[in-house]
Motif scaffolding. Sequence first.
Motif, PDB file in Angstrom:
ATOM      1  N   PRO A 189       0.802  -1.219  -0.079  1.00 37.40           N
ATOM      2  CA  PRO A 189       0.059  -0.170   0.045  1.00 37.40           C
ATOM      3  C   PRO A 189       0.856   1.298   0.062  1.00 37.40           C
ATOM      4  O   PRO A 189       0.189   2.511  -0.183  1.00 37.40           O
ATOM      5  CB  PRO A 189      -0.919  -0.141   1.234  1.00 37.40           C
ATOM      6  N   THR A 190       2.119   1.283   0.107  1.00 35.53           N
ATOM      7  CA  THR A 190       2.921   2.518   0.241  1.00 35.53           C
ATOM      8  C   THR A 190       2.600   3.288  -0.985  1.00 35.53           C
ATOM      9  O   THR A 190       3.112   4.477  -0.614  1.00 35.53           O
ATOM     10  CB  THR A 190       4.506   2.217   0.718  1.00 35.53           C
ATOM     11  N   GLY A 191       2.702   2.872  -2.126  1.00 37.76           N
ATOM     12  CA  GLY A 191       2.690   3.670  -3.236  1.00 37.76           C
ATOM     13  C   GLY A 191       4.025   3.934  -3.594  1.00 37.76           C
ATOM     14  O   GLY A 191       4.388   4.655  -4.749  1.00 37.76           O
ATOM     15  N   GLU A 192       5.056   3.576  -2.944  1.00 38.29           N
ATOM     16  CA  GLU A 192       6.481   4.197  -3.386  1.00 38.29           C
ATOM     17  C   GLU A 192       7.276   3.064  -4.123  1.00 38.29           C
ATOM     18  O   GLU A 192       6.895   2.025  -3.938  1.00 38.29           O
ATOM     19  CB  GLU A 192       7.073   4.214  -1.900  1.00 38.29           C
ATOM     20  N   ALA A 193       7.943   3.581  -5.232  1.00 40.93           N
ATOM     21  CA  ALA A 193       8.773   2.883  -5.816  1.00 40.93           C
ATOM     22  C   ALA A 193      10.162   2.334  -5.337  1.00 40.93           C
ATOM     23  O   ALA A 193      10.639   3.076  -4.285  1.00 40.93           O
ATOM     24  CB  ALA A 193       8.916   3.350  -7.402  1.00 40.93           C
ATOM     25  N   ILE A 194      10.937   1.486  -6.053  1.00 40.43           N
ATOM     26  CA  ILE A 194      12.367   1.363  -5.810  1.00 40.43           C
ATOM     27  C   ILE A 194      13.037   1.973  -6.652  1.00 40.43           C
ATOM     28  O   ILE A 194      12.918   2.024  -7.978  1.00 40.43           O
ATOM     29  CB  ILE A 194      12.577  -0.183  -5.495  1.00 40.43           C
ATOM     30  N   THR A 195      14.550   2.525  -6.387  1.00 40.85           N
ATOM     31  CA  THR A 195      15.370   2.957  -7.542  1.00 40.85           C
ATOM     32  C   THR A 195      15.996   1.927  -8.022  1.00 40.85           C
ATOM     33  O   THR A 195      16.167   0.705  -7.392  1.00 40.85           O
ATOM     34  CB  THR A 195      16.262   4.029  -6.710  1.00 40.85           C
ATOM     35  N   GLY A 336       4.043   8.375  -1.758  1.00 42.29           N
ATOM     36  CA  GLY A 336       3.491   7.284  -2.781  1.00 42.29           C
ATOM     37  C   GLY A 336       2.700   8.471  -3.863  1.00 42.29           C
ATOM     38  O   GLY A 336       3.189   9.507  -3.654  1.00 42.29           O
ATOM     39  N   GLY A 337       1.923   7.846  -4.619  1.00 42.47           N
ATOM     40  CA  GLY A 337       1.272   8.930  -5.373  1.00 42.47           C
ATOM     41  C   GLY A 337       1.955   9.445  -6.738  1.00 42.47           C
ATOM     42  O   GLY A 337       1.162  10.169  -7.495  1.00 42.47           O
ATOM     43  N   VAL A 338       3.072   9.050  -6.908  1.00 42.58           N
ATOM     44  CA  VAL A 338       3.999   9.564  -8.209  1.00 42.58           C
ATOM     45  C   VAL A 338       4.096   8.315  -9.173  1.00 42.58           C
ATOM     46  O   VAL A 338       3.725   8.508 -10.439  1.00 42.58           O
ATOM     47  CB  VAL A 338       5.260   9.977  -7.738  1.00 42.58           C
ATOM     48  N   PRO A 341      -1.109   4.266  -8.007  1.00 40.15           N
ATOM     49  CA  PRO A 341      -2.233   4.987  -7.565  1.00 40.15           C
ATOM     50  C   PRO A 341      -2.663   5.025  -5.939  1.00 40.15           C
ATOM     51  O   PRO A 341      -3.717   5.313  -5.706  1.00 40.15           O
ATOM     52  CB  PRO A 341      -3.370   4.133  -8.454  1.00 40.15           C
ATOM     53  N   TYR A 342      -1.542   4.749  -5.312  1.00 41.80           N
ATOM     54  CA  TYR A 342      -2.022   4.661  -3.894  1.00 41.80           C
ATOM     55  C   TYR A 342      -1.185   5.986  -3.168  1.00 41.80           C
ATOM     56  O   TYR A 342       0.085   6.362  -3.478  1.00 41.80           O
ATOM     57  CB  TYR A 342      -1.298   3.455  -3.438  1.00 41.80           C
ATOM     58  N   GLY A 375      -0.177  -5.047   7.581  1.00 38.73           N
ATOM     59  CA  GLY A 375       1.284  -5.371   8.262  1.00 38.73           C
ATOM     60  C   GLY A 375       1.572  -4.451   9.403  1.00 38.73           C
ATOM     61  O   GLY A 375       1.140  -3.486   9.577  1.00 38.73           O
ATOM     62  N   PRO A 376       2.285  -5.165  10.491  1.00 38.56           N
ATOM     63  CA  PRO A 376       2.534  -4.195  11.551  1.00 38.56           C
ATOM     64  C   PRO A 376       3.321  -3.007  11.401  1.00 38.56           C
ATOM     65  O   PRO A 376       2.868  -1.978  12.242  1.00 38.56           O
ATOM     66  CB  PRO A 376       3.526  -5.446  12.559  1.00 38.56           C
ATOM     67  N   SER A 377       4.287  -3.007  10.292  1.00 35.81           N
ATOM     68  CA  SER A 377       4.681  -1.615  10.084  1.00 35.81           C
ATOM     69  C   SER A 377       3.859  -0.482   9.486  1.00 35.81           C
ATOM     70  O   SER A 377       4.236   0.504   9.264  1.00 35.81           O
ATOM     71  CB  SER A 377       5.971  -1.773   9.380  1.00 35.81           C
ATOM     72  N   GLY A 378       2.808  -1.256   9.310  1.00 33.46           N
ATOM     73  CA  GLY A 378       1.780  -0.108   8.459  1.00 33.46           C
ATOM     74  C   GLY A 378       0.897   0.572   9.825  1.00 33.46           C
ATOM     75  O   GLY A 378      -0.060   1.565   9.374  1.00 33.46           O
ATOM     76  N   GLU A 379       1.099   0.347  11.035  1.00 36.87           N
ATOM     77  CA  GLU A 379       0.396   0.829  11.968  1.00 36.87           C
ATOM     78  C   GLU A 379       0.881   2.444  12.216  1.00 36.87           C
ATOM     79  O   GLU A 379       1.930   2.622  11.800  1.00 36.87           O
ATOM     80  CB  GLU A 379       0.774   0.315  13.419  1.00 36.87           C
ATOM     81  N   GLY A 380      -0.151   3.372  12.173  1.00 36.82           N
ATOM     82  CA  GLY A 380       0.358   4.710  12.299  1.00 36.82           C
ATOM     83  C   GLY A 380       0.012   5.289  10.924  1.00 36.82           C
ATOM     84  O   GLY A 380       0.637   6.529  10.552  1.00 36.82           O
ATOM     85  N   TYR A 381      -0.044   4.550   9.816  1.00 37.98           N
ATOM     86  CA  TYR A 381      -0.203   5.100   8.488  1.00 37.98           C
ATOM     87  C   TYR A 381      -1.669   4.636   7.817  1.00 37.98           C
ATOM     88  O   TYR A 381      -2.451   4.050   8.656  1.00 37.98           O
ATOM     89  CB  TYR A 381       0.783   4.231   7.734  1.00 37.98           C
ATOM     90  N   PHE A 382      -1.679   5.258   6.642  1.00 39.63           N
ATOM     91  CA  PHE A 382      -3.250   5.078   6.212  1.00 39.63           C
ATOM     92  C   PHE A 382      -3.055   5.281   4.706  1.00 39.63           C
ATOM     93  O   PHE A 382      -2.528   6.108   4.211  1.00 39.63           O
ATOM     94  CB  PHE A 382      -3.947   6.388   6.670  1.00 39.63           C
ATOM     95  N   ARG A 383      -4.118   4.489   4.064  1.00 41.97           N
ATOM     96  CA  ARG A 383      -3.961   4.463   2.518  1.00 41.97           C
ATOM     97  C   ARG A 383      -5.165   4.843   1.847  1.00 41.97           C
ATOM     98  O   ARG A 383      -6.222   4.919   2.376  1.00 41.97           O
ATOM     99  CB  ARG A 383      -3.761   3.051   2.158  1.00 41.97           C
ATOM    100  N   LEU A 384      -4.902   6.008   0.990  1.00 47.52           N
ATOM    101  CA  LEU A 384      -5.916   6.592   0.241  1.00 47.52           C
ATOM    102  C   LEU A 384      -5.683   6.048  -1.233  1.00 47.52           C
ATOM    103  O   LEU A 384      -4.477   5.979  -1.775  1.00 47.52           O
ATOM    104  CB  LEU A 384      -6.006   8.096   0.200  1.00 47.52           C
ATOM    105  N   THR A 385      -6.711   6.058  -2.141  1.00 48.67           N
ATOM    106  CA  THR A 385      -6.461   5.609  -3.510  1.00 48.67           C
ATOM    107  C   THR A 385      -6.988   6.387  -4.546  1.00 48.67           C
ATOM    108  O   THR A 385      -7.812   7.327  -4.212  1.00 48.67           O
ATOM    109  CB  THR A 385      -7.086   4.109  -4.008  1.00 48.67           C
ATOM    110  N   ALA A 386      -6.409   6.588  -5.642  1.00 50.83           N
ATOM    111  CA  ALA A 386      -6.614   7.278  -6.925  1.00 50.83           C
ATOM    112  C   ALA A 386      -7.727   6.796  -7.708  1.00 50.83           C
ATOM    113  O   ALA A 386      -8.084   7.403  -8.638  1.00 50.83           O
ATOM    114  CB  ALA A 386      -5.502   7.628  -7.770  1.00 50.83           C
TER     115      ALA A 386
END
Length: 403
Positions: A189-195, A336-338, A341-342, A375-386
């Motif tokens: 869900p993070t929407g982030e890419a990897i280099t 994310g978002g770049v 769509p997350y 997942g546990p590291s998602g605590e304190g985060y939130f996903r919005l979608t496009a």
Amino acid sequence: MARINRNFLKLQGSYLFSEVANRVKQYQQMHPDKEIIRLGIGDVTLPLVPAVTDALQAAVREMGHAETFRGYAPEQGYEFLRETIALHDFKEHGCEISADEIFVSDGAKCDCGNIQEIFDEASIVAVCDPVYPVYVDTNVMAGRTGKYDKALGKYERIVYMPCTKENHFVPEFPETVPDLIYLCFPNNPTGEAITKEQLQAWVDYANVHESVILYDAAYEAYISSDAPHSIYECEGAKTCAIELRSFSKKAGFTGVRLGFAVVPRELERDGVSLRDLWMRRQGTKYNGTPYIVQRAGEAVYSAQGKREIEEQIAFYMRNAKTILAGLKEAGYEAYGGVDSPYIWLKTPRNLSSWEFFDVLLNEAGIVGTPGSGFGPSGEGYFRLTAFGTYENTKKAMEKIRQL
Ligand code: PLP
């Protein structure tokens, strides 16, 4: 007496989306006249493009004539589609993947879930945390994990690799060397890419340790930065990586079903070709993807198809940009978002993911997805979608600004 596969009992069930549905239902009962804006949608909302529906209709007509009728599809997929994929998804991106390394499927969920079958039962599995839950759940069903620890939100024996803002949502190498490494970029869900450099480091790591990377590139079509579209853009990836792709979010095929796996010829473990194993599995457990769907997939790569699909992706990404800008203006940390769509936001005031869900629903009528569900590291985060409409997306951002 027949015994059940007791590993299924370890599964935690689909708590996330049923709990979201429950809370939304309660809210609607209490506020029947209030509007709800759904920005938690994980499905596409635009229809199939004309290039695809034309190809579907033409293929249906072919199926109605004796001369052009087709029965069982080849287990690896029709050559016309595999050749098209090899050219447009790989050769044009500088990757040497041939049609005989491509296996057409009915979508990435099945491939993500099934690919583990060709590996040893005792394999140590590593996953990004948070991530799309299918990788963990299917390994649970296959018996590769211990029990679920409710307090930690983790299964025993799975190696969870935290992806947080501190490491820019790309995992570090874990202490325990895994046999199977699920990487998903751009990430749900993070929407982030990897280099490319980061991915190359993972490829080198897997080659050194003889691990196998299972690379889920379901959101590759959304990449707008210079992030890699395929793991095979990295040197040495063909000896350590399987890539999984989907037409779902790329071309609106969520209800039509089409994807593919790439299993390179060079990829061997225990002196056995993984491509041969996957071929054997396809031959015994896979019914093939319908001819008409494969023709529709081919049309995605036509000049018209490419143009029409680019427009759809641009539509979703305008929503993503609106969300990202709206959140930042409202003082949120958003990611994310770049390249996907997350949009992944850090909850304000140290609220838990579910506390923020309630605030957003009760005070703004907006439905999103709590990060802790991935997942546990998602605590304190939130996903919005496009995947919403532009009007609703704009309206939602206005409401968030006023919170
Ligand atoms: N992989 C990821 C990361 C996803 O988020 C999804 C769907 O949401 C899929 C795979 C499933 O793709 P498909 O529709 O091709 O089964």
